[in-house]
Design a protein around this motif. Structure first.
Motif, short mmCIF file in Angstrom:
data_model
loop_
_atom_site.label_atom_id
_atom_site.label_comp_id
_atom_site.label_asym_id
_atom_site.label_seq_id
_atom_site.Cartn_x
_atom_site.Cartn_y
_atom_site.Cartn_z
N HIS A 66 0.83 -1.21 0.00
CA HIS A 66 0.00 0.00 0.00
C HIS A 66 0.86 1.26 0.00
CE1 HIS A 66 0.65 -0.81 4.31
NE2 HIS A 66 0.53 0.51 4.48
N ARG A 68 4.03 1.41 -1.39
CA ARG A 68 4.64 1.47 -2.72
C ARG A 68 3.63 1.99 -3.74
NH1 ARG A 68 9.02 2.22 -1.21
NH2 ARG A 68 9.15 3.10 -3.26
N ALA A 69 2.36 1.55 -3.64
CA ALA A 69 1.33 1.99 -4.59
C ALA A 69 1.08 3.49 -4.44
CB ALA A 69 0.04 1.22 -4.36
N PHE A 70 1.03 4.00 -3.21
CA PHE A 70 0.78 5.42 -3.00
C PHE A 70 1.95 6.25 -3.52
CE2 PHE A 70 1.08 9.34 -0.53
CZ PHE A 70 -0.13 9.92 -0.89
N GLU A 73 1.87 6.31 -7.38
CA GLU A 73 0.78 7.12 -7.93
C GLU A 73 -0.01 7.74 -6.79
OE1 GLU A 73 -3.21 6.72 -10.64
OE2 GLU A 73 -1.85 5.03 -10.54
N PRO A 74 0.36 8.96 -6.34
CA PRO A 74 -0.33 9.57 -5.21
C PRO A 74 -1.70 10.12 -5.60
CG PRO A 74 1.41 11.00 -5.98
CD PRO A 74 1.49 9.74 -6.79
N SER A 75 -2.69 9.24 -5.63
CA SER A 75 -4.06 9.64 -5.97
C SER A 75 -4.92 9.51 -4.73
CB SER A 75 -4.60 8.74 -7.08
OG SER A 75 -4.69 7.41 -6.62
N ASN A 78 -5.43 5.77 -3.89
CA ASN A 78 -4.26 5.17 -3.25
C ASN A 78 -4.03 5.75 -1.85
OD1 ASN A 78 -3.62 3.27 -5.15
ND2 ASN A 78 -2.30 4.65 -6.30
N HIS A 79 -4.44 6.99 -1.64
CA HIS A 79 -4.34 7.57 -0.29
C HIS A 79 -5.26 6.82 0.67
CE1 HIS A 79 -5.63 10.49 2.86
NE2 HIS A 79 -4.32 10.45 3.05
N ARG A 81 -6.25 3.72 0.36
CA ARG A 81 -5.63 2.41 0.58
C ARG A 81 -4.46 2.51 1.56
NH1 ARG A 81 -5.86 2.37 -5.19
NH2 ARG A 81 -7.85 1.47 -5.79
N TRP A 82 -3.66 3.56 1.44
CA TRP A 82 -2.55 3.76 2.34
C TRP A 82 -3.04 3.93 3.78
CZ3 TRP A 82 -1.33 8.25 5.19
CH2 TRP A 82 -0.12 8.19 5.88
#
Length: 121
Positions: A66, A68-70, A73-75, A78-79, A81-82
């Motif tokens: 979570h 690495r994904a944020f 791509e800081p969307s 993804n925020h 999910r983080w």
């Protein structure tokens, strides 16, 4: 060149990429052809400064998916999910931050930890 949103015809991935204004096609990381989507683009995102401040506090060397994904791509998605991955819950609309319990005990605990790290007591 401006940023545009693209959707891959092969894998369905949606991503942002720089492209010429007249480009209607792009290439996905999977190698498939991607079509340009209609959108306002990153320049008009009202939350961009907000996302930058969140990205500043994320552990950059963490290997958790979570995180690495944020960072990739800081969307907003993804925020969220983080936050779930970190055990945090966003405030709901109209919800105020809870007042710290115990008055100044939180402030005192933070100061004590700071002093201990610096070797002061």
């Amino acid at each position: 060149m401006p940023l545009y949103d693209f959707e891959c015809r092969a894998c369905g991935r949606v991503f942002e990429a720089m492209a010429a204004m007249d480009a209607g096609e792009g290439r996905c990381a999977c190698g498939g052809s991607a079509r340009r989507l209609v959108g306002v683009g990153r320049a008009y995102r009202a939350d961009a400064p907000w996302l930058e401040t969140v990205a500043a506090v994320v552990e950059k060397d963490s290997a958790r998916p979570h995180v690495r994904a944020f960072l990739a791509e800081p969307s907003r998605a993804n925020h969220r999910r983080w936050m779930r991955g970190e055990g945090l819950r966003p405030l709901e609309a109209g919800e105020a931050r809870p007042a710290p319990s115990g008055g100044g005990s939180v402030r005192r605990e933070v100061w004590d930890r700071f002093a201990a790290r610096r070797g002061r007591n």
